[in-house]
Design an enzyme around this catalytic site. Structure first.
Site: not given
Ligand code: KIV
Length: 300
Positions: A104, A171
């Site tokens: 991220e 997202e």
């Molecule tokens: O962990 C996950 O499922 C994610 C999604 C929400 C993109 O990172």
């Protein structure tokens, strides 16, 4: 597939669901750190460990041997040093046999993306609403609804491609902002709650199957009702079999993503605040591209 066919992607944590996804023709699976909330009942993703996600990724790999699988780096496993980030990414590759990893962030994590790519692995970026830093974002909230916030999301997007990522996940961002990003990048841009104007879609299996009861974001669609309706129409005994309902629901998701009916901009998307898109467009027009890009990938 960029520009030719929409990519279908699901978050899955277990062997049997991974089998159904592969049978339905899903192209990519993410073993997400959302496993913390979906399976372990935590209130967020922060407590999730490498051991947990690697274990789930191993199971998913056994269920879907031909599908492109992405392991999600949990909070605290890539933010300390590049050496630690590379070592944890290697664990996913060696122990679970993933094809890529996701982490991220944009500008702030570009150096970790670069290090992992330089070590021979493939990375997908993740920007917009980044659940691991939801505390800093004021909760699990849509991003990019004002010109200022959208500009930050765009700067993050522009940092990820030169760092070496092969794709980008956006997202919970208004579709207009995702469309700007998809036009600016050469790599595929995928959406979860970020609208249809990009190269593919991601949903969590538990949301698509209507199994999550705690909280359902605006961008979620439950594909089980249409799966059951079609089985009733066929008077199929498959109606009594959860595995077959699951596969049918996944097939419905694939169909709607490929033909562009999911997501629906009116039902499943966040809106920019009044007047903010115009402001954003005029801000973008004013930018000196070189200076702007330098800001987006400092030190690369
Ligand atoms: O962990 C996950 O499922 C994610 C999604 C929400 C993109 O990172």
């Amino acid at each position: 597939m960029k520009g030719k066919e929409k990519i279908t992607w699901l978050v899955i944590y277990d062997y049997h669901t991974a089998q159904r996804a592969e049978e339905a023709g899903i192209e990519m699976i993410l073993v997400g750190d959302s496993v913390g909330m979906s399976i372990y009942g935590y209130s967020g993703t922060v407590p999730v460990t490498m051991d947990q996600v690697v274990g789930h990724a191993e199971a998913v790999r056994r269920g879907a041997s031909k599908t492109f699988i992405i392991g999600d780096m949990p909070f605290g496993t890539y933010q300390l040093t590049v050496e630690e980030a590379v070592a944890n990414a290697i664990r996913f590759y060696k122990e679970a046999g993933v094809d890529a990893i996701k982490l991220e962030g944009g500008v702030k994590v570009a150096k970790y993306i670069r290090a992992i790519v330089d070590a021979g692995m493939s990375v997908i970026g993740h920007i917009g609403l980044t659940p691991q830093s939801s505390g800093q974002l004021g909760g699990f909230k849509a991003q990019g609804q004002t010109a200022e916030s959208a500009m930050k999301v765009i700067e993050d997007a522009l940092a990820v491609e030169p760092a070496g990522a092969f794709a980008l996940l956006v997202e919970a961002v208004p579709p207009e902002v995702t469309a700007i990003i998809a036009k600016k990048l050469n790599i595929p841009v995928l959406s979860i709650g970020a609208g249809p104007y990009c190269d593919g879609q991601l949903l969590l299996d538990i949301d698509l199957l209507g199994r999550g009861t705690v909280f359902s974001p605006k961008f979620v669609k439950n594909f089980v009702p249409q799966a059951i309706a079609s089985l009733i129409e066929e008077t199929s005994t498959d109606l009594l079999n959860l595995a077959k309902i699951t596969r049918r629901a996944f097939v419905g998701y694939v169909r709607e993503v490929k033909n562009g009916t999911f997501p629906d901009p009116e039902k499943h998307c966040y809106k920019m605040l009044e007047g903010e898109l115009k402001k954003l467009e005029s801000e973008l027009a004013k930018k000196d591209t070189k200076e702007f890009l330098a800001k987006c990938h400092p030190g690369l």
